[in-house]
Write a protein that holds these residues in place. Structure first.
Motif, PDB file in Angstrom:
ATOM      1  N   GLU A   1       8.600  -5.564 -13.045  1.00 54.19           N
ATOM      2  CA  GLU A   1       8.353  -6.155 -11.730  1.00 54.19           C
ATOM      3  C   GLU A   1       7.217  -5.448 -11.006  1.00 54.19           C
ATOM      4  O   GLU A   1       6.341  -6.087 -10.406  1.00 54.19           O
ATOM      5  CB  GLU A   1       9.641  -6.099 -10.904  1.00 54.19           C
ATOM      6  N   ARG A   2       7.228  -4.125 -11.048  1.00 53.92           N
ATOM      7  CA  ARG A   2       6.173  -3.348 -10.390  1.00 53.92           C
ATOM      8  C   ARG A   2       4.808  -3.685 -10.966  1.00 53.92           C
ATOM      9  O   ARG A   2       3.810  -3.803 -10.234  1.00 53.92           O
ATOM     10  CB  ARG A   2       6.459  -1.855 -10.533  1.00 53.92           C
TER      11      ARG A   2
ATOM     12  N   LEU B   1       3.595  -6.965  -9.487  1.00 54.38           N
ATOM     13  CA  LEU B   1       3.222  -6.865  -8.067  1.00 54.38           C
ATOM     14  C   LEU B   1       1.910  -6.108  -7.889  1.00 54.38           C
ATOM     15  O   LEU B   1       1.057  -6.504  -7.080  1.00 54.38           O
ATOM     16  CB  LEU B   1       4.346  -6.192  -7.284  1.00 54.38           C
TER      17      LEU B   1
ATOM     18  N   VAL C   1       6.744 -12.397  -5.888  1.00 50.75           N
ATOM     19  CA  VAL C   1       5.961 -12.078  -4.700  1.00 50.75           C
ATOM     20  C   VAL C   1       6.718 -12.488  -3.440  1.00 50.75           C
ATOM     21  O   VAL C   1       6.722 -11.769  -2.432  1.00 50.75           O
ATOM     22  CB  VAL C   1       4.580 -12.768  -4.755  1.00 50.75           C
TER      23      VAL C   1
ATOM     24  N   SER D   1       9.088  -9.889  -2.374  1.00 47.43           N
ATOM     25  CA  SER D   1       8.516  -8.543  -2.346  1.00 47.43           C
ATOM     26  C   SER D   1       8.822  -7.775  -1.070  1.00 47.43           C
ATOM     27  O   SER D   1       8.732  -6.544  -1.064  1.00 47.43           O
ATOM     28  CB  SER D   1       6.998  -8.620  -2.548  1.00 47.43           C
TER      29      SER D   1
ATOM     30  N   TRP E   1      11.754  -5.887  -2.140  1.00 47.46           N
ATOM     31  CA  TRP E   1      11.793  -5.450  -3.534  1.00 47.46           C
ATOM     32  C   TRP E   1      12.004  -3.944  -3.650  1.00 47.46           C
ATOM     33  O   TRP E   1      12.724  -3.471  -4.535  1.00 47.46           O
ATOM     34  CB  TRP E   1      10.496  -5.844  -4.244  1.00 47.46           C
TER      35      TRP E   1
ATOM     36  N   ASP F   1       7.234   2.733  -4.350  1.00 49.42           N
ATOM     37  CA  ASP F   1       7.622   1.325  -4.372  1.00 49.42           C
ATOM     38  C   ASP F   1       7.551   0.704  -2.987  1.00 49.42           C
ATOM     39  O   ASP F   1       7.295  -0.502  -2.841  1.00 49.42           O
ATOM     40  CB  ASP F   1       9.026   1.176  -4.962  1.00 49.42           C
TER      41      ASP F   1
ATOM     42  N   SER G   1       5.373  -2.726  -2.089  1.00 53.01           N
ATOM     43  CA  SER G   1       5.833  -3.851  -1.266  1.00 53.01           C
ATOM     44  C   SER G   1       4.937  -4.043  -0.050  1.00 53.01           C
ATOM     45  O   SER G   1       4.600  -5.179   0.325  1.00 53.01           O
ATOM     46  CB  SER G   1       7.276  -3.601  -0.816  1.00 53.01           C
TER      47      SER G   1
ATOM     48  N   VAL H   1       1.604  -5.698  -1.065  1.00 51.61           N
ATOM     49  CA  VAL H   1       1.776  -7.117  -1.347  1.00 51.61           C
ATOM     50  C   VAL H   1       1.816  -7.894  -0.032  1.00 51.61           C
ATOM     51  O   VAL H   1       1.148  -8.928   0.127  1.00 51.61           O
ATOM     52  CB  VAL H   1       3.065  -7.374  -2.160  1.00 51.61           C
TER      53      VAL H   1
END
Length: 323
Positions: free
Chosen positions: A221-222, A225, A250, A253, A256, A268, A272, A275
């Motif tokens: 997932e990372r 993104l 997205v 996010s 997330w 992380d 986020s 994004v």
């Protein structure tokens, strides 16, 4: 474990105090000293040490050898080719996580040990070593860059597909040479592969995941993104159309970073936040390009400024909560 440029406790402290802000804002350089022999060697296991963020993790993966069946090639990774000692790679990875990863926030040092990356994808291992050598072992940079490009040709030719291959192509653009014109090609290939692999799907945490499965899901997932942010940034700089839409992952996010199942990683939160920032920028650009009367031209910019104020306030609170 061999000697390194930074002691293991300096790396732990740097990660605990949110290395993105410390490095990107150039705060408090740690002292360059040799790592004690008693420090942990992350090249031998995925993770056997306890930290405030991640519990000890055991894995039965045969990490001693690369997944040659997944990446058939006559090319050898830099360690197997004798270009660099494994102990030197461990030091370069430490430096990578301290000084390079905070600018991209792509890798999780708890997952991406030397042994794990070498097992999963010799192409990615070579690219990460190349990036480290560019800044911290310059005499080996050119041989590593040449080998990275050979691996890239192999990946194209033999249609290698995995999240690590996506990461390798992305990393080839982050620290490229000024005259290298392959950024659009590499990012385009990485974007298409990411969608083909389904990295854009929102899965969410599962109650039956073990530690390794959770970190590998978060890694997929990372990767998407970070790639989405890179795609939008590149297109806004060049005026080209973006390749990745605001798809399922997205759209999730905003929360997330909270979905790790453990303590939230500061890195992380940054992913986020970026994004969200690129979504605001994309929406503003779309609105500015719409045909409107002259008097309405200021409306998109006013809305953008309001959203940016909210963005700053929201992610400042999230960073404080995650510290």
């Amino acid at each position: 474990g061999g000697s390194g440029m930074f002691p293991a406790n300096a790396i732990r402290k740097e990660n605990q105090r949110n290395s993105f802000l410390g490095v990107v804002l150039n705060q408090d350089e740690p002292q360059c000293i040799s790592r004690p022999a008693a420090s942990s060697d992350r090249s031998r296991t995925l993770s056997t040490s306890h930290s405030p963020r991640t519990p000890s993790l055991q894995t039965s993966l045969p990490l001693q050898a690369p997944l040659l069946s997944a990446f058939p090639s006559d090319l050898k990774d830099p360690i197997a080719a004798g270009l660099i000692e494994e102990s030197e790679v461990v030091t370069l990875f430490d430096m990578f996580y301290l000084r390079l990863n905070p600018f991209i926030n792509l890798f999780d040092p708890e997952l991406h040990s030397v042994a794990y990356v070498r097992h999963r994808c010799p192409f990615l291992l070579t690219v990460m070593i190349m990036a480290g050598c560019k800044f911290f072992k310059t005499d080996l940079y050119q041989p590593m860059m040449n080998l990275s490009r050979e691996f890239a040709k192999e990946a194209f030719d033999k249609n290698w597909k995995s999240v690590e291959v996506v990461q390798a192509f992305a990393c080839l653009t982050y620290w490229k040479e000024p005259g290298d014109q392959r950024t659009w090609t590499y990012i385009g290939y990485a974007c298409r592969m990411a969608v083909e692999l389904g990295l854009n799907r929102f899965v969410g945490k599962k109650p039956y995941e073990n530690g390794l499965q959770k970190m590998e899901r978060r890694n997929r997932e990372r990767t998407y993104l970070v790639l989405w942010v890179h795609d939008r940034s590149l297109c806004m700089q060049t005026g080209k159309y973006w390749m990745l839409p605001e798809d399922e992952l997205v759209l999730h996010s905003m929360t997330w970073h909270e979905d790790s199942g453990l303590s939230t990683r500061a890195e992380d939160i940054i992913v986020s936040a970026f994004v969200h920032l690129r979504r605001i920028a994309s929406e503003t650009l779309d609105n500015l390009l719409k045909p409107v009367s002259h008097g309405d031209r200021d409306v998109p910019l006013k809305n953008c400024n309001e959203q940016l104020d909210k963005w700053l306030s929201h992610w400042h609170r999230e960073m404080e909560a995650g510290m």
